[in-house]
Design a protein around this motif. Sequence first.
Motif, mmCIF file in Angstrom:
data_model
loop_
_atom_site.group_PDB
_atom_site.id
_atom_site.type_symbol
_atom_site.label_atom_id
_atom_site.label_comp_id
_atom_site.label_asym_id
_atom_site.label_seq_id
_atom_site.Cartn_x
_atom_site.Cartn_y
_atom_site.Cartn_z
ATOM 1 N N UNK A 95 0.838 -1.188 0.000
ATOM 2 C CA UNK A 95 0.000 0.000 0.000
ATOM 3 C C UNK A 95 0.873 1.237 0.000
ATOM 4 N N UNK A 96 0.550 2.177 -0.863
ATOM 5 C CA UNK A 96 1.362 3.393 -0.973
ATOM 6 C C UNK A 96 0.486 4.636 -0.946
ATOM 7 N N UNK A 141 3.271 8.458 -7.580
ATOM 8 C CA UNK A 141 3.896 7.864 -6.388
ATOM 9 C C UNK A 141 5.178 8.585 -6.030
ATOM 10 N N UNK A 142 5.309 9.797 -6.508
ATOM 11 C CA UNK A 142 6.544 10.555 -6.294
ATOM 12 C C UNK A 142 7.471 10.349 -7.478
ATOM 13 N N UNK A 143 8.280 11.331 -7.756
ATOM 14 C CA UNK A 143 9.146 11.222 -8.928
ATOM 15 C C UNK A 143 8.319 11.048 -10.178
ATOM 16 N N UNK A 144 8.769 10.154 -11.059
ATOM 17 C CA UNK A 144 8.050 9.964 -12.307
ATOM 18 C C UNK A 144 7.122 8.753 -12.259
ATOM 19 N N UNK A 176 -0.389 -0.663 -4.719
ATOM 20 C CA UNK A 176 0.486 -0.327 -5.839
ATOM 21 C C UNK A 176 1.058 -1.556 -6.535
ATOM 22 N N UNK A 177 0.910 -2.735 -5.929
ATOM 23 C CA UNK A 177 1.473 -3.920 -6.590
ATOM 24 C C UNK A 177 0.400 -4.883 -7.062
ATOM 25 N N UNK A 210 4.346 8.027 -2.379
ATOM 26 C CA UNK A 210 5.392 7.014 -2.501
ATOM 27 C C UNK A 210 5.659 6.288 -1.204
ATOM 28 N N UNK A 211 5.308 6.912 -0.065
ATOM 29 C CA UNK A 211 5.549 6.237 1.210
ATOM 30 C C UNK A 211 4.683 4.992 1.340
ATOM 31 N N UNK A 212 5.289 3.980 1.888
ATOM 32 C CA UNK A 212 4.529 2.752 2.052
ATOM 33 C C UNK A 212 3.672 2.819 3.315
ATOM 34 N N UNK A 213 2.536 2.207 3.268
ATOM 35 C CA UNK A 213 1.652 2.145 4.431
ATOM 36 C C UNK A 213 1.867 0.803 5.108
ATOM 37 N N UNK A 214 2.317 0.886 6.368
ATOM 38 C CA UNK A 214 2.600 -0.378 7.067
ATOM 39 C C UNK A 214 1.547 -0.656 8.099
#
Length: 688
Positions: free
Chosen positions: A592-593, A616-619, A646-647, A684-688
Amino acid sequence: MTQRRILVTAALPYANGPIHLGHLVEYIQTDIWVRFQKLRGNHCIFICADDTHGTAIMIRARQEGRSEESVIAESKIAHERDFAGFDVAFDNFGSTNSPENEKLCGEMWQSIRAAGLVKEKDIEQLFDVQEGTFLADRFVRGTCPNAACGAKNQPGDNCSKCGSTYTPAELIDPISTLSGTTPEIRKAKHLFIELEQLHDFLDEWTKSDDHLQSEVLNYLKGHFLGDANSPEGRKTLRDWDISRPAPYFGFEIPDSPGNYWYVWFDAPIGYMASTVQWCERNGEQFDDWWRSDDTEIHHFIGKDITYFHTLFWPGMLKSAGFSLPKKVHIHGFLTVNGEKMSKSTGTFVKAETYLKHLDPSFLRYYYASKLGSRLDDIDMNLDEFAAKIDSDLVGKVVNLASRCAKFAVASGLSAEYPDDGGLFAQGAAAGDEIAAAYENCDYNRAMRLILELADRANPYIENAAPWTLKNDPDKAQQLQDICTIGLNLFRQIIVYLAPVLPRISEQTGELLGRPIESWDEAKTPLVGIPVNKFKHMIKRVDRKDLDAMIDESKDEEVTAPPTSQYNDSAEPLQTEPLAEQCTIDDFVKVDLRIARVLTADDVPEANKLLKLTLGLGGDETRTVFAGIKEAYKPDDLIGRLVVCCANLAPRKMKFGVSEGMILASGPGKADVFMLRVDEGGKPGQRVH
RNA sequence: GGGCCGGUAGCUCAGUUGGUUAGAGCAGGGGACUCAUAAUCCCUUGGUCGCGGGUUCGAGUCCUGCCCGGCCUACCA
């Protein structure tokens, strides 16, 4: 007029829940029709019963640690009490769990067997080993077998995520909702009725002699029967699975031990079984009612059970040589204040709750004023409800008696009916049109026509001014005449309203010392009889009572489960129970992002989809199709932070490839609630 | 997407096989009355009949396209 012989049924309420205002649309509609027929002098009986069989009752009995018989006995008492409270007067209220029903089911079954309609097929079904029972679709949850979907915790027949349909046996990792254990697949023999063999008969029956409303015929043609003359051609009727393996609460099939009739097989036969009970009590012959061309059978049902009553049931009756229905009257559902009844807003009102606060006559009249002959849903608007009762019933109708009676108590009615300018004759002449409206279930039209009579009577009294006449002893005769007219016009109206308002009809009988027993009494005025002291017949609607009813309906839901200070409802969890336990390893598979919505576009051709580009940040971006169209506007989303999976394997959809999912809760449509990210979260940060 | 039903006054709805100036109830405004449950009676305001085409001497009504709402059904998340 020759006397018709009419058997009327209302759908059998299921013995697993209380009667509510939605049910009452049907029972009041039917009761009015029956009372009308009786008032017209027809030999009419009103038959109903509790529908007692099936898995749901069996499960409930288990959960409560008692017998099914105990559950349904309790339910029957509650149902009969509620119906009586609304003056719904069945001639017999039976139970599908009766010896009469079991016997008739056997006879029906033999006939259907003899007609060659029954065939056996093995089907695979999930079996809960711990509970020792096969599982109906809705008692299984598991992972959607659609490889591209794989949604967890889905029901046993179709996936709420991807919509694919399947059998419970195809579910991946199925779990029984009864025991929480993993069920195993077992093969079992089921018995089917090949309805297709009756296709010709059903084509003919459904379209002939006004057995069905025209919309219903269209529906059946479009969905089940097809039409040989249309481009799509004729459809094939599916075989109907009418057996369930043990354990099942119902009747065991005599020539197929270990198998039970499915509840929908024995339920309509319950109409007949209930008739048997009535016949026995009244010295009548069953065959005169169910095997006779001289008897009309009328079923009143809701649109949800159209299929059973317009295809299977006529098919069963035909095969077994019973009379076919003359008409299946189908009505719509009830909404309250324009929306589905809901426990959270207090519009899911039980019959019992209503009766604590309001007069049943109110609801009977209100429903009558709304009901037509078609299947549109009817809406109960609480403001309109109050206004209609006050204005129509209290202000116009009952007021007629209320303003005349006291001047006539001393003198009684005149010896001859005076000249009233033709008002009573007009009212008598309207009788046929009003009767036709009742007959056709156009109660709203009937109410309109009747109210017209009251709208003519009130001005007449106004002009005649009995309250002035009473002051002049010389005008005593005139005073008596005016009251004679007013009370007779009132009584005429009440005769017409008697099917709707049995209590007021009775009170009117008491006022004039003559019970209202026949429709034709509207043709002849009463004269030369005493008048009793007028007693209030109906109260005005007190808003406080309405509000209290709604409040109480809310409370029940909140107090049922142990509540926290927030009063959160238990409903979402009940609707979608917790999934099977998973490990941390399972959890980390799902990446999860946090993502930012970069673009959001409407997909015009789609009903529910918006096309989003997530950053998700960047490109790094993802194109995601999200089913949130009815809940969010594209412009409101742009720039917003959301949580996405995201996956997730990309999925090809009609409008493009979706590369992820946005996390949101809610049942769907406009009720979708996306997760927000607190201040500081970055794309872009992952959700934990 | 398909099927069905509907869209007429602020609200709930009538409007027959096409035929004068589109109706009722409720609500609103004004007045009257006071017998009646703050009931009743009289007068009255209020409509682009969802929108656009078409047929017709004439369309709320028939045909057609579209828009909106409800229900059903399917597809899709």
